[in-house]
Design a protein around this motif. Structure first.
Motif, short mmCIF file in Angstrom:
data_model
loop_
_atom_site.label_atom_id
_atom_site.label_comp_id
_atom_site.label_asym_id
_atom_site.label_seq_id
_atom_site.Cartn_x
_atom_site.Cartn_y
_atom_site.Cartn_z
N LYS A 56 33.68 91.73 -8.41
CA LYS A 56 32.49 92.26 -9.05
C LYS A 56 32.89 93.45 -9.90
CE LYS A 56 29.28 90.74 -5.46
NZ LYS A 56 28.25 91.15 -4.48
N ASN A 57 32.58 93.31 -11.21
CA ASN A 57 32.98 94.35 -12.14
C ASN A 57 34.48 94.63 -12.07
OD1 ASN A 57 30.32 94.81 -13.14
ND2 ASN A 57 29.90 96.02 -11.27
N GLY A 58 35.24 93.54 -11.82
CA GLY A 58 36.70 93.67 -11.78
C GLY A 58 37.27 94.16 -10.49
N ALA A 59 36.38 94.52 -9.55
CA ALA A 59 36.89 95.03 -8.25
C ALA A 59 36.80 93.92 -7.20
CB ALA A 59 36.08 96.24 -7.81
N PRO A 60 37.81 93.77 -6.37
CA PRO A 60 37.79 92.73 -5.36
C PRO A 60 36.78 93.05 -4.26
CG PRO A 60 39.71 94.11 -5.05
CD PRO A 60 39.06 94.57 -6.32
N VAL A 61 36.09 92.01 -3.84
CA VAL A 61 35.15 92.13 -2.72
C VAL A 61 35.56 91.07 -1.69
CG1 VAL A 61 32.76 91.94 -1.96
CG2 VAL A 61 33.28 92.95 -4.20
N ASN A 62 35.84 91.53 -0.50
CA ASN A 62 36.30 90.63 0.56
C ASN A 62 35.15 90.27 1.49
OD1 ASN A 62 38.98 90.68 -0.33
ND2 ASN A 62 39.35 92.61 0.78
N ARG A 63 35.14 89.03 1.87
CA ARG A 63 34.18 88.56 2.88
C ARG A 63 35.01 87.86 3.95
NH1 ARG A 63 30.84 83.92 3.81
NH2 ARG A 63 28.90 84.50 4.89
N GLU A 64 35.20 88.55 5.08
CA GLU A 64 36.06 88.04 6.16
C GLU A 64 35.25 87.94 7.44
OE1 GLU A 64 39.13 90.94 6.25
OE2 GLU A 64 40.23 90.09 4.54
N VAL A 65 35.37 86.84 8.10
CA VAL A 65 34.70 86.62 9.39
C VAL A 65 35.78 86.29 10.41
CG1 VAL A 65 33.05 85.26 10.69
CG2 VAL A 65 32.61 85.79 8.28
N GLY A 66 35.91 87.14 11.43
CA GLY A 66 36.93 86.94 12.45
C GLY A 66 36.59 85.82 13.40
N GLY A 67 37.64 85.26 13.95
CA GLY A 67 37.46 84.17 14.89
C GLY A 67 37.67 84.56 16.34
N GLY A 68 37.87 85.86 16.58
CA GLY A 68 38.04 86.28 17.96
C GLY A 68 39.40 86.91 18.22
N VAL A 69 39.89 86.76 19.43
CA VAL A 69 41.12 87.44 19.88
C VAL A 69 41.85 86.56 20.88
CG1 VAL A 69 40.01 88.61 21.82
CG2 VAL A 69 42.01 89.66 20.71
N PHE A 70 43.14 86.79 20.98
CA PHE A 70 43.92 86.16 22.05
C PHE A 70 45.09 87.08 22.41
CE2 PHE A 70 46.18 84.97 18.27
CZ PHE A 70 47.51 84.77 18.66
N VAL A 71 45.65 86.89 23.63
CA VAL A 71 46.83 87.66 24.06
C VAL A 71 48.06 86.96 23.51
CG1 VAL A 71 48.18 88.46 26.01
CG2 VAL A 71 45.69 88.50 26.12
N SER A 72 48.64 87.56 22.49
CA SER A 72 49.76 86.92 21.81
C SER A 72 51.09 87.17 22.52
CB SER A 72 49.87 87.44 20.38
OG SER A 72 50.15 88.84 20.37
N ALA A 73 51.20 88.26 23.30
CA ALA A 73 52.47 88.59 23.95
C ALA A 73 52.22 89.61 25.05
CB ALA A 73 53.48 89.13 22.93
N THR A 74 53.20 89.74 25.88
CA THR A 74 53.23 90.85 26.84
C THR A 74 54.52 91.63 26.60
OG1 THR A 74 54.27 89.47 28.55
CG2 THR A 74 51.87 89.66 28.59
N VAL A 75 54.40 92.93 26.65
CA VAL A 75 55.54 93.81 26.40
C VAL A 75 55.90 94.53 27.70
CG1 VAL A 75 56.40 95.80 25.11
CG2 VAL A 75 54.89 94.13 24.00
N LYS A 76 57.19 94.49 28.07
CA LYS A 76 57.65 95.14 29.30
C LYS A 76 57.90 96.63 29.05
CE LYS A 76 60.58 91.74 29.63
NZ LYS A 76 59.81 90.62 29.06
N ASP A 77 57.50 97.42 30.01
CA ASP A 77 57.74 98.86 29.96
C ASP A 77 59.03 99.14 30.74
OD1 ASP A 77 57.79 101.59 30.08
OD2 ASP A 77 56.00 101.79 31.35
#
Length: 537
Positions: A53-74
């Motif tokens: 719009k008027n040369g500026a980008p406009v984003n329309r993003e709808v998230g699909g949720g979340v998941f546990v991608s990894a576990t990190v050891k301390d």
């Protein structure tokens, strides 16, 4: 509309996995060497549209949720727990212990609960063999990393090396020992073990034969002065009274002649053999009265060298090196010998009514021959000394270089490399991972050194349960080094779990609330969908 159901459902699934991680951490709060894990959440993107719009980008993003991608050891270090068991070990710093199962697979662990099995192998509580380097007698690493085995006993070892050690000192103020003026050959009357006035100092160390029998190695020190006023020392040695030939060679010398430099250190160019020993076989002597006394042709004698035969050879008695003549079959003292003047007395021949009993004698005596060859003070080789007890003869290499002569009290300090048989009594582990075994013969021996492994990227380690990790790429080579390099080994301690219960409880509350929130989203979606369905009514 239906998409929001699935979005909220991913939140429930992620929170459920997070609760599993939290519960696992809390459950292992008392597991030795356990490292806490942290869930890593990753967002899902359902759709994304970018317009301008008027040369500026406009984003329309709808998230699909979340998941546990990894576990990190301390991998932060846990606190130490004192157990007072020397084979309970903890690493103070980076790295992992290495253990190997019966199929040859190597695992890595921070759990140092180790023990010895019946074969002397160092194992963990799963029976896996702890890895490290075995050490040679000088404490050097032997070969590659292997199983650590601690011998339950050590075999006897014959002494082959004796060394004087600092602060051994001969007092330069010690009086000079004069030769006996009543002896025809004054140079031959330099020494008599039974007469303390013929030497300045005496001390002994225990040495061992090949069967592990202990023997006394005695050193006698005699301060002398030659005709030019130059001072020197003579050193005589004997094993259980039997003279030690120092140095070994074609001529048998009974003494070492040592001279010192003005700074009190040994003059290495002036160490020589002194006092040649000559042998006499079957010399016959007859008493002059019924007193059992006989005088030999040569004196003084070499202590421990005399053998007397009498009553036509039916009786034999032997010199014990202490001035006594012993019947070896009974151990009874049957006579005496005076080394300074060659006088022998046989009790059986005294007062028996016969004035001219005779004896035959084998013996050794000194003369004043001095070797012209200088000796290496770090390695003076002796001849073999056969103790006639079934063991191999003892042959020694002497290092006398640390001996000093200054105006200070006499100090005798030495070491030797032999030992008797010993059974394992205790095991200790030092900070550098060296495993030391103490045996009943008093010997403390460095047996092995623990191997410690580390990884450039510890996240490549995969949990296998039972405190164990393996790299997720089997071809990856860890960095392996001895203990004490990147971490200190703490004996008698165990590293506890590094789980922070307070932090886990906060996470637990957070997980519970987010689960509830996602459930409320699903409920709300259901209500909205119900209202949508009601439009038709």
């Amino acid at each position: 509309m239906l998409q929001s159901f699935y979005t909220a459902f991913t939140g429930l699934s992620a929170d459920k996995d997070w609760l599993s991680v939290i519960s696992d951490n809390i459950a292992n709060v008392n597991t030795v060497g356990f490292k806490a894990e942290r869930a890593v959440f990753e967002d899902l993107l359902s759709r994304s549209l970018t317009t301008f719009k008027n040369g500026a980008p406009v984003n329309r993003e709808v998230g699909g949720g979340v998941f546990v991608s990894a576990t990190v050891k301390d991998f932060s270090q846990g606190t130490f727990k004192n157990t007072n068991n020397p084979l309970d070990l903890a690493l103070d710093g980076e790295g992992f212990f290495m253990v190997k199962d019966k199929s040859g697979v190597t695992y890595y662990t921070r759990n140092g609960e180790f023990r010895l099995d019946a074969n002397g192998d160092l194992i963990n509580m799963l029976g896996m063999k702890v890895q490290g380097w075995m050490l040679d007698d000088n404490g050097n690493l032997l070969g590659a990393v292997s199983n650590i085995n601690i011998p339950r006993d050590i075999k006897p070892k014959s002494t082959s090396y004796v060394a004087f050690k600092e602060p051994s000192n001969l007092d330069s103020r010690a009086p000079f020992i004069e030769d006996n003026p009543n002896t025809a050959n004054v140079d031959e009357s330099i020494f008599n073990t039974a007469n303390s006035s013929t030497f300045n100092y005496v001390n002994a160390i225990t040495v061992y034969d090949s069967l592990g029998n202990p023997h006394n190695l005695e050193f006698y020190f005699i301060h002398k002065q030659d005709n030019s006023g130059n001072a020197f020392w003579l050193v005589y040695s004997a094993i259980d009274g039997k003279p030690v030939e120092i140095p070994a060679g074609s001529d048998k010398f009974a003494f070492l002649k040592i001279q010192f430099k003005p700074d009190g250190t040994i003059d290495e160019a002036n160490i020589k053999g002194y006092g040649k020993v000559s042998s006499v076989t079957n010399e016959s002597q007859t008493e002059s009265a019924d007193d059992g006394k006989f005088t030999l042709s040569n004196s003084p004698l070499v202590p421990g060298s005399v053998k007397v035969s009498y009553n036509s050879g039916n009786k034999e008695i032997f010199d014990d090196g202490k001035g006594n003549l012993i019947d070896k079959s009974t151990g009874d003292v049957k006579g005496t010998v005076d080394y300074s003047n060659g006088t022998i007395k046989v009790f059986d021949l005294a007062g028996n009514g016969n004035n001219n009993d005779s004896i035959n004698v084998d013996y050794e005596y000194y003369d004043n021959t001095e070797s012209t060859n200088s000796l290496d003070p770090k390695k003076i080789q002796t001849a073999e000394v056969d103790l006639k007890n079934g063991a191999a003869p003892i042959e020694l290499s002497l290092n006398i270089l640390p001996l000093k002569q200054v105006a200070s009290d006499f100090i005798f300090y030495s070491e030797q490399d032999g030992n008797s048989k010993g059974d394992l009594m205790a095991v200790a582990v030092s900070e550098d991972g060296t495993i030391k075994a103490t045996y009943t013969n008093g010997k403390v021996k460095d047996i092995a050194r623990l191997a410690i492994a580390t990884f450039k990227d510890k996240e490549m380690l995969v949990r296998k349960g039972s405190w164990l990790y393996v790299p997720n790429v089997q071809t990856f080579t860890p960095v392996i080094m001895p203990g004490g390099v990147i971490s200190k080994v703490r004996s008698g301690m165990l590293e506890m779990s590094n789980v922070d219960i307070a932090n886990e409880f906060i996470n637990l509350i957070t997980a519970q609330r987010t689960y509830q929130a996602n459930a409320r989203v699903i409920t709300t979606d259901d209500q909205i969908l119900q209202e949508t369905m009601n439009i038709k009514r």
